[in-house]
Enzyme design. Structure first.
Site, PDB file in Angstrom:
ATOM      1  N   ARG A  56     -86.472 115.089   0.732  1.00  0.00           N
ATOM      2  CA  ARG A  56     -87.175 113.860   0.359  1.00  0.00           C
ATOM      3  C   ARG A  56     -88.681 114.109   0.241  1.00  0.00           C
ATOM      4  NH1 ARG A  56     -87.646 110.764   4.016  1.00  0.00           N
ATOM      5  NH2 ARG A  56     -86.720 111.912   5.748  1.00  0.00           N
ATOM      6  N   LYS A 198     -81.347 107.088   0.682  1.00  0.00           N
ATOM      7  CA  LYS A 198     -82.290 106.583   1.677  1.00  0.00           C
ATOM      8  C   LYS A 198     -83.115 105.406   1.153  1.00  0.00           C
ATOM      9  CE  LYS A 198     -81.147 109.123   5.133  1.00  0.00           C
ATOM     10  NZ  LYS A 198     -80.343 108.488   6.208  1.00  0.00           N
ATOM     11  N   HIS A 217     -79.789 103.515  12.067  1.00  0.00           N
ATOM     12  CA  HIS A 217     -79.598 104.884  11.618  1.00  0.00           C
ATOM     13  C   HIS A 217     -78.794 105.601  12.702  1.00  0.00           C
ATOM     14  CE1 HIS A 217     -81.476 108.906  10.144  1.00  0.00           C
ATOM     15  NE2 HIS A 217     -80.411 108.587   9.428  1.00  0.00           N
ATOM     16  N   SER A 235     -81.913 115.022  13.752  1.00  0.00           N
ATOM     17  CA  SER A 235     -81.272 116.265  13.324  1.00  0.00           C
ATOM     18  C   SER A 235     -81.250 117.283  14.460  1.00  0.00           C
ATOM     19  CB  SER A 235     -82.031 116.830  12.122  1.00  0.00           C
ATOM     20  OG  SER A 235     -81.461 118.039  11.692  1.00  0.00           O
ATOM     21  N   LYS A 239     -75.261 114.686  16.749  1.00  0.00           N
ATOM     22  CA  LYS A 239     -74.730 113.355  16.427  1.00  0.00           C
ATOM     23  C   LYS A 239     -73.403 113.441  15.677  1.00  0.00           C
ATOM     24  CE  LYS A 239     -76.924 111.128  13.247  1.00  0.00           C
ATOM     25  NZ  LYS A 239     -77.137 110.238  12.118  1.00  0.00           N
ATOM     26  N   THR A 240     -73.342 114.282  14.646  1.00  0.00           N
ATOM     27  CA  THR A 240     -72.115 114.415  13.852  1.00  0.00           C
ATOM     28  C   THR A 240     -70.995 115.027  14.686  1.00  0.00           C
ATOM     29  OG1 THR A 240     -73.399 114.646  11.816  1.00  0.00           O
ATOM     30  CG2 THR A 240     -71.112 115.388  11.759  1.00  0.00           C
ATOM     31  N   ASP A 254     -73.767 107.695   9.449  1.00  0.00           N
ATOM     32  CA  ASP A 254     -75.221 107.710   9.282  1.00  0.00           C
ATOM     33  C   ASP A 254     -75.915 106.343   9.248  1.00  0.00           C
ATOM     34  OD1 ASP A 254     -77.517 109.415   8.987  1.00  0.00           O
ATOM     35  OD2 ASP A 254     -77.683 108.726   6.931  1.00  0.00           O
ATOM     36  N   ARG A 318     -76.718 120.528   1.246  1.00  0.00           N
ATOM     37  CA  ARG A 318     -76.005 119.269   1.509  1.00  0.00           C
ATOM     38  C   ARG A 318     -74.676 119.205   0.758  1.00  0.00           C
ATOM     39  NH1 ARG A 318     -78.182 115.339   5.243  1.00  0.00           N
ATOM     40  NH2 ARG A 318     -80.343 115.970   5.589  1.00  0.00           N
TER      41      ARG A 318
END
Length: 527
Positions: A56, A198, A217, A235, A239-240, A254, A318
């Site tokens: 981004r 986003k 988020h 990151s 979390k995942t 997410d 990604r």
């Protein structure tokens, strides 16, 4: 005289003969290949490169300073203002640019899995692969829903159109502009598809709180008894990994909303990091990459096999794929009110406890802080931890003042008697370099115990630096790892390092208004 365009101008563009609407995944894949936008891999996924921008561009993101939002937006480095006049002139240029293209692609769908609160959107793209990305990431309509679809927000994405900063009032050739009155997200000068995802999340982070819905988020899953758990974390915090559980169904990975009815996913797909991805470590993600998935900046060999270990284009590789590519999901992507909230941090200073219970005020404090740490390396491999704070675990996507989200979280914790835990997946026994990474097996056991309610009424001890309540026993976890000061060989060194981190928390919290003094007093470090 220059024409000032309004949202109806987009309708004019979409009535053109070059518009291709709602192509199926196979047809979009064909377009991507025939237009040389990407290559087909051996898994059936499309591999594309995003050129100069592999992430981004936060410094090129703007919100139009319009009367209806002027006094609501938290203006600053995250939400930079741009005048409506400059926006409409640039918008006109982009629409004229797209009008003469041989083809432009349109996807119609939704943001928000709860029909009561979803936002009908349309995504207009110059590239076929960007439309395929939208098809995989947002929620697809049924045939009946498509017939009655009336977009309330539009994304217009023209990667090859570059702004003229001197004329258009932008910082560079790249721009990501949100207009809440024109109901448009305008993107140009970048090929990175994550800007679409986003930007719509930013839009939802404005619209949902206006409906008394907390936008978040986070990832979310639900157990067999309907008990919902939320996982917040930046990151590298796990979390995942931790929200993926064979015994619990995934709601989403997410972006979520928390309404009066419960939790719902904002998206219809996943946008997973895939550097060093392997079937052994993350089988759900690995096996979700199928026909029609989009691989961004993943190196592909001559046999069209993806090399997930190759980060030569970027470490931020990604994969975009639909939620239904994952086996263990709940459909539709919504469930009841959370019983448990997990804040994840990878503390490389090695001083935060592996798990601790939070009061409502502590939950609000740590939500506002959004702490983790990153490792800053040199070519010689000498590394030291750096504290990183991201407000509400999603600072780049919050158009409203942070207090708005934190207060809503506090209210919902009270309303639904939610148990909140801070889990450190980082280092133990010392900071990075001397200590070791927290054992994932122990972390899983702690998270499982928290979600199953086994830690709700256990004996705890109070941390003398951060004021956190640390359980003295957790099923499946050796008691000696629960108290961080006892894992260090030099306890004095532990307290010095803990005080150092506590002071960084305090320094970060100075950016918030005096309205948060009570939260800091009741929820922050106690030294």
């Amino acid at each position: 005289m220059n024409t000032i365009y309004n949202v109806k101008s987009l309708e004019g563009l979409l009535s053109g003969t070059n518009v291709v609407t709602q192509l199926s995944v196979p047809k979009l894949v064909e377009k991507v290949i025939s237009r040389n936008e990407g290559v087909l891999t051996n898994s059936g996924a499309v591999s594309v490169k995003t050129g100069k921008f592999t992430g981004r561009s936060p410094k090129d993101k703007y919100i139009v300073e319009e009367n209806s939002v002027r006094d609501k937006i938290d203006w600053g480095s995250v939400n930079q203002p741009i005048s409506e006049e400059k926006f409409t002139r640039l918008y006109a240029k982009v629409l004229d640019y797209l009008k003469v293209k041989d083809e432009i692609f349109v996807f119609k769908g939704f943001a928000g899995a709860d029909e009561n609160y979803r936002l009908p959107i349309q995504v207009v793209t110059e590239y076929a692969w960007h439309n395929l990305f939208a098809h995989q990431l947002f929620i697809r309509p049924t045939a009946e829903e498509l017939q009655n679809h009336d977009a309330q927000f539009s994304v217009v994405f023209a990667p090859n159109f570059k702004a003229d900063p001197l004329v258009d009032g932008t910082r560079s050739e790249t721009f990501i502009i949100v207009s809440f009155e024109h109901k448009v997200v305008l993107i140009g000068g970048t090929e990175y598809a994550g800007e679409m995802k986003k930007s719509i999340f930013t839009v939802m982070n404005y619209l949902l709180p206006e409906q008394n819905i907390l936008s978040m988020h986070c990832s979310a899953n639900v157990g067999k008894d309907g008990d919902v758990a939320l996982f917040f974390g930046l990151s590298g915090t796990g979390k995942t990994t931790l929200s993926t559980d064979d015994d619990r169904k995934l709601i989403g990975d997410d972006e979520h909303g928390w309404s009066l009815d419960g939790v719902f996913n904002i998206e219809g797909g996943c946008y997973a990091k895939c550097i060093n991805l392997s079937e052994e470590k993350e089988p759900q993600i690995y096996n979700a990459i199928q026909f029609g998935s989009v691989l961004e900046n993943v190196v592909v060999d001559q046999n069209r096999k993806a090399d997930f270990d190759d980060g030569s284009l970027t470490e931020n590789t990604r994969a975009a794929y639909p939620l239904h590519a994952i086996k263990n999901i709940i459909t539709p992507s919504k469930a009841g009110h959370p019983k448990t909230i997990i804040f994840l941090t990878a503390d490389a200073f090695g001083v935060l406890p592996p798990i601790s219970k939070l009061t409502k005020e502590q939950a609000m404090y740590h939500f506002l802080s959004g702490y983790t740490s990153k490792l800053a390396g040199t070519e010689r491999g000498v590394t030291s931890p750096e504290a990183t704070f991201s407000t509400c675990y999603g600072a780049p996507f919050l158009p409203l003042p942070a207090n708005r989200y934190a207060e809503m979280l506090g209210e919902k914790i009270d309303q639904h008697n939610v148990q909140v835990f801070l889990v450190n997946t980082g280092w133990t026994g010392g900071e990075y370099g001397t200590g070791s990474r927290m054992n994932l097996k122990y972390t899983r056991a702690m998270v499982r115990a928290a979600i199953e309610g086994k830690l709700n009424n256990v004996e705890t001890v109070k941390d003398s630096i951060f004021g956190l309540q640390i359980p003295v026993e957790v099923p499946g976890v050796p008691s000696e790892v629960l108290l961080p000061n006892k894992t260090w060989s030099d306890e004095n060194a532990y307290f010095e390092k803990a005080k150092e981190l506590a002071n960084q928390f305090k320094e970060n919290f100075k950016k918030f208004s005096s309205d948060n003094l009570e939260i800091e007093k009741l929820g922050g470090p106690i030294i």
